[in-house]
Design a protein around this motif. Structure first.
Motif, mmCIF file in Angstrom:
data_model
loop_
_atom_site.group_PDB
_atom_site.id
_atom_site.type_symbol
_atom_site.label_atom_id
_atom_site.label_comp_id
_atom_site.label_asym_id
_atom_site.label_seq_id
_atom_site.Cartn_x
_atom_site.Cartn_y
_atom_site.Cartn_z
ATOM 1 N N GLN A 44 -6.909 -5.531 8.884
ATOM 2 C CA GLN A 44 -6.253 -6.810 8.628
ATOM 3 C C GLN A 44 -5.388 -6.739 7.371
ATOM 4 O O GLN A 44 -4.288 -7.287 7.337
ATOM 5 C CB GLN A 44 -7.286 -7.924 8.488
ATOM 6 N N MET A 45 -5.883 -6.053 6.334
ATOM 7 C CA MET A 45 -5.106 -5.936 5.101
ATOM 8 C C MET A 45 -3.842 -5.113 5.329
ATOM 9 O O MET A 45 -2.771 -5.466 4.835
ATOM 10 C CB MET A 45 -5.968 -5.325 3.986
ATOM 11 N N VAL A 46 -3.951 -4.031 6.095
ATOM 12 C CA VAL A 46 -2.770 -3.209 6.396
ATOM 13 C C VAL A 46 -1.776 -4.004 7.227
ATOM 14 O O VAL A 46 -0.564 -3.955 6.994
ATOM 15 C CB VAL A 46 -3.193 -1.900 7.114
ATOM 16 N N LYS A 47 -2.287 -4.759 8.174
ATOM 17 C CA LYS A 47 -1.413 -5.583 9.015
ATOM 18 C C LYS A 47 -0.678 -6.630 8.168
ATOM 19 O O LYS A 47 0.520 -6.854 8.343
ATOM 20 C CB LYS A 47 -2.248 -6.260 10.105
ATOM 21 N N LEU A 48 -1.378 -7.261 7.235
ATOM 22 C CA LEU A 48 -0.738 -8.237 6.349
ATOM 23 C C LEU A 48 0.282 -7.569 5.431
ATOM 24 O O LEU A 48 1.357 -8.123 5.195
ATOM 25 C CB LEU A 48 -1.795 -8.980 5.522
ATOM 26 N N ALA A 49 -0.036 -6.388 4.938
ATOM 27 C CA ALA A 49 0.911 -5.665 4.087
ATOM 28 C C ALA A 49 2.175 -5.314 4.868
ATOM 29 O O ALA A 49 3.292 -5.441 4.348
ATOM 30 C CB ALA A 49 0.260 -4.405 3.524
ATOM 31 N N ASN A 50 2.016 -4.900 6.124
ATOM 32 C CA ASN A 50 3.176 -4.610 6.963
ATOM 33 C C ASN A 50 3.989 -5.873 7.230
ATOM 34 O O ASN A 50 5.223 -5.831 7.249
ATOM 35 C CB ASN A 50 2.750 -3.965 8.278
ATOM 36 N N ALA A 92 1.528 -14.559 4.307
ATOM 37 C CA ALA A 92 0.788 -13.297 4.413
ATOM 38 C C ALA A 92 0.176 -12.912 3.068
ATOM 39 O O ALA A 92 -0.954 -12.419 3.008
ATOM 40 C CB ALA A 92 1.710 -12.185 4.916
ATOM 41 N N ILE A 93 0.891 -13.154 1.976
ATOM 42 C CA ILE A 93 0.351 -12.865 0.640
ATOM 43 C C ILE A 93 -0.880 -13.731 0.381
ATOM 44 O O ILE A 93 -1.888 -13.253 -0.140
ATOM 45 C CB ILE A 93 1.425 -13.085 -0.443
ATOM 46 N N GLU A 94 -0.806 -14.993 0.758
ATOM 47 C CA GLU A 94 -1.947 -15.897 0.559
ATOM 48 C C GLU A 94 -3.144 -15.459 1.411
ATOM 49 O O GLU A 94 -4.282 -15.467 0.944
ATOM 50 C CB GLU A 94 -1.540 -17.334 0.907
ATOM 51 N N SER A 95 -2.893 -15.053 2.652
ATOM 52 C CA SER A 95 -3.975 -14.560 3.514
ATOM 53 C C SER A 95 -4.599 -13.299 2.934
ATOM 54 O O SER A 95 -5.815 -13.127 2.980
ATOM 55 C CB SER A 95 -3.450 -14.270 4.920
ATOM 56 N N LEU A 96 -3.764 -12.441 2.392
ATOM 57 C CA LEU A 96 -4.254 -11.216 1.772
ATOM 58 C C LEU A 96 -5.104 -11.535 0.539
ATOM 59 O O LEU A 96 -6.131 -10.902 0.301
ATOM 60 C CB LEU A 96 -3.075 -10.324 1.395
ATOM 61 N N ASP A 100 -9.176 -10.217 0.450
ATOM 62 C CA ASP A 100 -9.684 -9.168 -0.436
ATOM 63 C C ASP A 100 -9.876 -9.729 -1.837
ATOM 64 O O ASP A 100 -8.928 -10.164 -2.466
ATOM 65 C CB ASP A 100 -8.711 -7.984 -0.463
ATOM 66 N N ARG A 101 -11.085 -9.673 -2.331
ATOM 67 C CA ARG A 101 -11.423 -10.241 -3.636
ATOM 68 C C ARG A 101 -11.583 -9.207 -4.740
ATOM 69 O O ARG A 101 -12.023 -9.537 -5.827
ATOM 70 C CB ARG A 101 -12.723 -11.057 -3.533
ATOM 71 N N GLU A 102 -11.220 -7.954 -4.460
ATOM 72 C CA GLU A 102 -11.370 -6.930 -5.493
ATOM 73 C C GLU A 102 -10.353 -7.149 -6.604
ATOM 74 O O GLU A 102 -9.263 -7.663 -6.386
ATOM 75 C CB GLU A 102 -11.178 -5.543 -4.882
ATOM 76 N N GLU A 103 -10.720 -6.738 -7.807
ATOM 77 C CA GLU A 103 -9.889 -6.987 -8.988
ATOM 78 C C GLU A 103 -8.519 -6.311 -8.871
ATOM 79 O O GLU A 103 -7.494 -6.921 -9.177
ATOM 80 C CB GLU A 103 -10.612 -6.480 -10.235
ATOM 81 N N LYS A 104 -8.495 -5.065 -8.413
ATOM 82 C CA LYS A 104 -7.222 -4.351 -8.282
ATOM 83 C C LYS A 104 -6.308 -5.050 -7.276
ATOM 84 O O LYS A 104 -5.110 -5.170 -7.500
ATOM 85 C CB LYS A 104 -7.456 -2.909 -7.825
ATOM 86 N N SER A 105 -6.886 -5.494 -6.176
ATOM 87 C CA SER A 105 -6.093 -6.180 -5.152
ATOM 88 C C SER A 105 -5.559 -7.501 -5.676
ATOM 89 O O SER A 105 -4.406 -7.858 -5.410
ATOM 90 C CB SER A 105 -6.935 -6.439 -3.907
ATOM 91 N N GLN A 106 -6.380 -8.231 -6.402
ATOM 92 C CA GLN A 106 -5.934 -9.526 -6.928
ATOM 93 C C GLN A 106 -4.800 -9.328 -7.933
ATOM 94 O O GLN A 106 -3.869 -10.124 -7.990
ATOM 95 C CB GLN A 106 -7.107 -10.276 -7.572
ATOM 96 N N LYS A 107 -4.865 -8.248 -8.713
ATOM 97 C CA LYS A 107 -3.777 -7.963 -9.652
ATOM 98 C C LYS A 107 -2.494 -7.641 -8.893
ATOM 99 O O LYS A 107 -1.419 -8.125 -9.240
ATOM 100 C CB LYS A 107 -4.154 -6.790 -10.564
ATOM 101 N N LEU A 108 -2.612 -6.845 -7.838
ATOM 102 C CA LEU A 108 -1.453 -6.505 -7.016
ATOM 103 C C LEU A 108 -0.863 -7.757 -6.367
ATOM 104 O O LEU A 108 0.364 -7.928 -6.337
ATOM 105 C CB LEU A 108 -1.856 -5.494 -5.947
ATOM 106 N N ILE A 109 -1.707 -8.631 -5.880
ATOM 107 C CA ILE A 109 -1.236 -9.865 -5.247
ATOM 108 C C ILE A 109 -0.550 -10.755 -6.283
ATOM 109 O O ILE A 109 0.483 -11.371 -6.000
ATOM 110 C CB ILE A 109 -2.403 -10.584 -4.548
ATOM 111 N N LYS A 110 -1.108 -10.802 -7.487
ATOM 112 C CA LYS A 110 -0.474 -11.576 -8.556
ATOM 113 C C LYS A 110 0.920 -11.018 -8.854
ATOM 114 O O LYS A 110 1.878 -11.783 -9.016
ATOM 115 C CB LYS A 110 -1.357 -11.530 -9.811
ATOM 116 N N ASP A 111 1.036 -9.687 -8.904
ATOM 117 C CA ASP A 111 2.344 -9.054 -9.132
ATOM 118 C C ASP A 111 3.314 -9.366 -7.994
ATOM 119 O O ASP A 111 4.499 -9.616 -8.232
ATOM 120 C CB ASP A 111 2.192 -7.539 -9.288
ATOM 121 N N LEU A 112 2.810 -9.355 -6.768
ATOM 122 C CA LEU A 112 3.651 -9.702 -5.622
ATOM 123 C C LEU A 112 4.180 -11.130 -5.733
ATOM 124 O O LEU A 112 5.351 -11.392 -5.449
ATOM 125 C CB LEU A 112 2.857 -9.577 -4.320
#
Length: 137
Positions: A44-50, A92-96, A100-112
């Motif tokens: 699901q995360m890969v699909k949202l990233a795509n 899609a960013i909001e769904s992502l 995923d609640r991991e710290e690295k992912s949340q930082k990446l989403i914040k950057d996005l």
């Protein structure tokens, strides 16, 4: 030891082995279920990233199309396509973010999200320049 005792002992051992095997198989199935959940979440995360990548590509193509000064009929289609692509990317960013609640992912989403806001601000300026150029011509 009589035959009856040996028979009970044999069936007892077989029953014990069956219980041990059942416990091991249950543990293995639980582990398999956890792995499948992880695989499903990763898919699901890969699909949202795509989806985010595709929508930003559409946004970029439509933005380039607008800079080329198309006829008014196509300009409105490009504007609608561009902003709809941006909405779908934000969704899609909001769904992502929720997935995923991991710290690295949340930082990446914040950057996005920050890049998205910057892109939107940058987009407003060229459109203003384009409008001015059209009005002058």
């Amino acid at each position: 030891m009589t035959f009856k005792t040996k028979l009970y002992l044999g069936f007892g051992i077989l029953f014990g082995l069956f219980i041990i095997l059942q416990v091991i198989l249950t543990m293995m199935l639980d582990k398999l279920d956890e792995n499948m959940d992880g695989i499903s979440k990763n898919y699901q995360m890969v699909k949202l990233a795509n989806t985010i990548q595709e929508e930003l590509s559409i946004f970029s193509m439509d933005s380039r199309g607008l800079i080329a000064n198309p006829p008014e009929k196509f300009r409105s289609e490009l504007m609608n396509g561009k902003y709809n692509a941006l909405k779908r990317a934000n969704s899609a960013i909001e769904s992502l973010r929720k997935l995923d609640r991991e710290e690295k992912s949340q930082k990446l989403i914040k950057d996005l999200r920050m890049m998205n806001k910057t892109l939107t601000k940058m987009e407003k300026n060229p459109m203003n320049f384009l409008r001015l150029a059209i009005q002058r011509s």
